[in-house]
Design a protein around this motif. Structure first.
Motif, PDB file in Angstrom:
ATOM      1  N   SER A 167       0.849  -1.190   0.000  1.00 54.96           N
ATOM      2  CA  SER A 167       0.000   0.000   0.000  1.00 54.96           C
ATOM      3  C   SER A 167       0.879   1.233   0.000  1.00 54.96           C
ATOM      4  N   LYS A 168       0.554   2.162  -0.880  1.00 60.79           N
ATOM      5  CA  LYS A 168       1.290   3.417  -0.907  1.00 60.79           C
ATOM      6  C   LYS A 168       0.667   4.373   0.100  1.00 60.79           C
ATOM      7  N   SER A 169       1.503   4.933   0.965  1.00 64.27           N
ATOM      8  CA  SER A 169       1.048   5.891   1.972  1.00 64.27           C
ATOM      9  C   SER A 169       1.710   7.235   1.690  1.00 64.27           C
ATOM     10  N   ILE A 170       0.940   8.311   1.716  1.00 59.25           N
ATOM     11  CA  ILE A 170       1.457   9.629   1.329  1.00 59.25           C
ATOM     12  C   ILE A 170       1.496  10.592   2.513  1.00 59.25           C
ATOM     13  N   ASN A 171       2.275  11.668   2.334  1.00 57.60           N
ATOM     14  CA  ASN A 171       2.318  12.797   3.276  1.00 57.60           C
ATOM     15  C   ASN A 171       2.667  12.382   4.706  1.00 57.60           C
ATOM     16  N   ASN A 172       3.697  11.553   4.830  1.00 52.82           N
ATOM     17  CA  ASN A 172       4.180  11.160   6.152  1.00 52.82           C
ATOM     18  C   ASN A 172       5.317  12.083   6.586  1.00 52.82           C
ATOM     19  N   VAL A 173       5.376  12.346   7.892  1.00 51.83           N
ATOM     20  CA  VAL A 173       6.435  13.184   8.446  1.00 51.83           C
ATOM     21  C   VAL A 173       7.579  12.284   8.903  1.00 51.83           C
ATOM     22  N   VAL A 174       8.764  12.505   8.329  1.00 58.82           N
ATOM     23  CA  VAL A 174       9.930  11.666   8.633  1.00 58.82           C
ATOM     24  C   VAL A 174      11.031  12.530   9.223  1.00 58.82           C
ATOM     25  N   LYS A 175      11.609  12.070  10.336  1.00 60.69           N
ATOM     26  CA  LYS A 175      12.743  12.753  10.952  1.00 60.69           C
ATOM     27  C   LYS A 175      13.887  11.762  11.149  1.00 60.69           C
ATOM     28  N   ILE A 176      15.090  12.202  10.774  1.00 56.85           N
ATOM     29  CA  ILE A 176      16.309  11.444  11.029  1.00 56.85           C
ATOM     30  C   ILE A 176      17.253  12.411  11.715  1.00 56.85           C
ATOM     31  N   GLY A 177      17.332  12.324  13.029  1.00 51.91           N
ATOM     32  CA  GLY A 177      18.038  13.365  13.774  1.00 51.91           C
ATOM     33  C   GLY A 177      17.320  14.688  13.557  1.00 51.91           C
ATOM     34  N   GLU A 178      18.045  15.703  13.062  1.00 50.83           N
ATOM     35  CA  GLU A 178      17.433  16.994  12.781  1.00 50.83           C
ATOM     36  C   GLU A 178      16.979  17.125  11.327  1.00 50.83           C
ATOM     37  N   VAL A 179      17.195  16.083  10.555  1.00 50.61           N
ATOM     38  CA  VAL A 179      16.765  16.072   9.151  1.00 50.61           C
ATOM     39  C   VAL A 179      15.275  15.757   9.102  1.00 50.61           C
ATOM     40  N   ILE A 180      14.522  16.500   8.285  1.00 45.35           N
ATOM     41  CA  ILE A 180      13.077  16.319   8.288  1.00 45.35           C
ATOM     42  C   ILE A 180      12.501  16.419   6.876  1.00 45.35           C
ATOM     43  N   ASN A 181      11.475  15.616   6.630  1.00 45.58           N
ATOM     44  CA  ASN A 181      10.684  15.680   5.399  1.00 45.58           C
ATOM     45  C   ASN A 181       9.215  15.627   5.812  1.00 45.58           C
ATOM     46  N   LEU A 182       8.439  16.611   5.406  1.00 44.55           N
ATOM     47  CA  LEU A 182       7.042  16.713   5.832  1.00 44.55           C
ATOM     48  C   LEU A 182       6.078  15.988   4.909  1.00 44.55           C
ATOM     49  N   HIS A 183       6.556  15.529   3.763  1.00 43.22           N
ATOM     50  CA  HIS A 183       5.647  14.928   2.778  1.00 43.22           C
ATOM     51  C   HIS A 183       6.283  13.699   2.135  1.00 43.22           C
ATOM     52  N   GLN A 184       6.595  12.698   2.951  1.00 45.47           N
ATOM     53  CA  GLN A 184       7.293  11.519   2.459  1.00 45.47           C
ATOM     54  C   GLN A 184       6.313  10.391   2.125  1.00 45.47           C
ATOM     55  N   ASP A 185       6.494   9.787   0.947  1.00 40.33           N
ATOM     56  CA  ASP A 185       5.732   8.597   0.573  1.00 40.33           C
ATOM     57  C   ASP A 185       6.417   7.346   1.126  1.00 40.33           C
ATOM     58  N   PHE A 186       5.608   6.333   1.454  1.00 42.98           N
ATOM     59  CA  PHE A 186       6.119   5.024   1.852  1.00 42.98           C
ATOM     60  C   PHE A 186       5.335   3.942   1.132  1.00 42.98           C
ATOM     61  N   TYR A 187       5.954   2.775   1.026  1.00 40.86           N
ATOM     62  CA  TYR A 187       5.262   1.584   0.550  1.00 40.86           C
ATOM     63  C   TYR A 187       5.202   0.608   1.711  1.00 40.86           C
ATOM     64  N   ALA A 188       4.002   0.351   2.181  1.00 40.41           N
ATOM     65  CA  ALA A 188       3.797  -0.486   3.366  1.00 40.41           C
ATOM     66  C   ALA A 188       3.476  -1.910   2.942  1.00 40.41           C
ATOM     67  N   ILE A 189       4.247  -2.862   3.457  1.00 43.16           N
ATOM     68  CA  ILE A 189       4.089  -4.277   3.122  1.00 43.16           C
ATOM     69  C   ILE A 189       3.685  -5.031   4.382  1.00 43.16           C
ATOM     70  N   ASN A 190       2.610  -5.805   4.274  1.00 45.12           N
ATOM     71  CA  ASN A 190       2.105  -6.530   5.445  1.00 45.12           C
ATOM     72  C   ASN A 190       2.503  -8.011   5.435  1.00 45.12           C
ATOM     73  N   ASN A 191       3.446  -8.382   4.582  1.00 42.71           N
ATOM     74  CA  ASN A 191       3.898  -9.764   4.485  1.00 42.71           C
ATOM     75  C   ASN A 191       4.813 -10.092   5.659  1.00 42.71           C
ATOM     76  N   SER A 192       4.385 -11.016   6.507  1.00 38.64           N
ATOM     77  CA  SER A 192       5.149 -11.340   7.718  1.00 38.64           C
ATOM     78  C   SER A 192       6.481 -12.017   7.414  1.00 38.64           C
ATOM     79  N   ASP A 193       6.639 -12.548   6.193  1.00 37.86           N
ATOM     80  CA  ASP A 193       7.901 -13.195   5.832  1.00 37.86           C
ATOM     81  C   ASP A 193       9.020 -12.174   5.626  1.00 37.86           C
ATOM     82  N   LEU A 194       8.640 -10.916   5.349  1.00 42.27           N
ATOM     83  CA  LEU A 194       9.644  -9.876   5.130  1.00 42.27           C
ATOM     84  C   LEU A 194       9.962  -9.206   6.455  1.00 42.27           C
TER      85      LEU A 194
END
Length: 445
Positions: free
Chosen positions: A98-125
């Protein structure tokens, strides 16, 4: 090391606009993040929608992935926009995401307010059992395209800097190579030496793979395993398991940097159909070589810089036992409870010589505690461990007479990469029965 989870590198994802962007809102426009180096893989802390997670930093993946999202989906508050199917390494079927849009991502002080992700629900991964720590996702191109990223493998930190603020320091001990991009993945030109012949190769830079080098067999270029090799499990792909041959090349060259007797894997052709979409590609350069350098990735300018570090002269070894372990939950262990130890009684007694001696009786209490458990999940056929009688599913209780739970997963695995001729003793549990085994580490080919 085993090449884990390499398939995530070859995702067939279409390109999107770059409205999403990573920024560093501090005065220096730079930040330093410490990471864990496990099986030659970089694990960094990433915060997604306020939830603290751990991600694999992977130069070979074009879009970030979160897997086993069902366990944390309520906290992440994902906004799903569409369902897609992803195909990667392995000879299996595409998997649903599932493609998820507009997520807020922080890595230390690095930030992205509109990050897309691909969410996988397969337990084998699930990377956690193989790495021994929780890993929730993978991030690559979207981070690298916005920033200049220095990876200091020797001191285990990355420095992220906005490109216009990054200043190169003149250094005669480093080499700068031109980057080429195909489907948002970085490639460099290098050279391998096989049977005393130097062969130019184009390689994907793959920080998400723990092997040293992958090559695609090609008789027209004289790239093949030759006579000295062994068949092995190479890793789990997005579309299934990957098998192939393992061997060594005489040398690997990045301009003036030369490495000798380098581990190489030749994956089965059926597992790398997606990887061969780039016709000029000859393989991958992965973690067991990358860690020997401190590396600066400058995607915006199209360069990568290598400077050798303390790992450079480390010998390339294979798993000399044939065992691949994974974290297998926890088990109850009986331990002495020092906090509850107390004096039971004491008295003076005469010894046989007529002298007085103080006899102290201490009352010892025990407690049951949960400790990590490790199980055999892969076993190379005709390896020392296989011939000794060990089997997939065996639970490791002790290693060389020491409790297995006192070691990390990587510490035990490192013992299997020790010098040929060393003896390894294991106490295991199989279907409730405890057994002892021992074997001598032996070269696999």
């Amino acid at each position: 090391m085993k090449s884990l989870f390499l398939s995530f590198l070859f995702l067939c994802l279409s390109s999107f606009g770059y409205a999403q962007k990573f920024r560093i809102p501090n005065k220096k426009k730079s930040d330093k993040i410490h990471f864990k180096l496990i099986n030659n893989l970089i694990i960094i802390p990433v915060e997604v929608n306020g939830v603290k997670l751990s991600f694999l930093l992977d130069t070979g993946v074009s879009k970030p992935i979160i897997f086993n999202v069902l366990h944390i989906s309520d906290s992440l508050k994902f906004k799903e926009s569409e369902t897609i199917f992803l195909m990667g390494l392995g000879d299996g079927e595409p998997i649903e995401a599932s493609k998820s849009i507009n997520n807020v991502v922080k890595i230390g002080e690095v930030i992205n307010l509109h990050q897309d992700f691909y969410a996988i629900n397969n337990s084998d991964l699930n990377l956690a059992p193989r790495l021994g720590i929780p890993v929730h996702g993978i991030i690559g191109y979207d981070l690298f395209k916005d920033l200049t990223i220095e990876i200091n493998y020797s001191r285990k930190f990355i420095r992220l800097t906005e490109p216009e603020n990054f200043k190169y320091k003149p250094n005669r001990k480093s080499e700068k190579l031109h980057l080429e991009f195909y489907s948002n993945k970085p490639y460099i030109n290098a050279e391998v030496t096989i049977k005393e012949k130097n062969i130019p190769v184009k390689l994907l830079i793959d920080s998400g793979g723990s092997d040293a080098l992958w090559l695609f067999e090609d008789d027209s270029l004289n790239i093949h395993a030759g006579e000295r090799y062994f068949n092995d499990f190479l890793g789990h792909g997005l579309s299934g398991s990957v098998f192939g041959k393992r061997s060594k090349v005489d040398g690997f060259n990045l301009k003036r940097f030369n490495l000798k007797q380098v581990n190489v894997a030749y994956p089965d052709s059926s597992s790398i159909i997606m990887a061969k979409n780039h016709k000029e590609r000859n393989g991958s350069l992965s973690g067991n070589i990358l860690k020997r350098f401190n590396v600066i990735f400058d995607y915006p300018k199209g360069f990568v810089t290598f400077k050798r570090n303390g790992y450079f002269k480390e010998k390339f070894n294979y798993n000399h036992s044939g065992i691949e372990l994974a974290h297998d939950g926890v088990r109850l262990v009986k331990e002495v409870d020092d906090s509850n130890r107390r004096l039971k009684n004491s008295n003076l007694q005469n010894d046989t010589g007529g002298n007085n001696q103080l006899v102290v009786n201490v009352e010892t209490h025990y407690k049951l505690v949960l400790k990590p458990a490790y199980a055999i999940v892969e076993l190379r056929k005709n390896s020392p461990a296989d011939l000794a009688g060990l089997r997939i599913g065996d639970l490791i209780l002790t290693v060389n007479n020491k409790p297995a739970y006192r070691f990390s997963l990587q510490e035990i695995t490192n013992k299997f990469y020790d010098d040929v001729g060393k003896r390894v003793k294991l106490k295991i549990e199989r279907k409730g029965v405890v057994r002892d085994y021992s074997f001598t580490l032996k070269s696999p080919y």
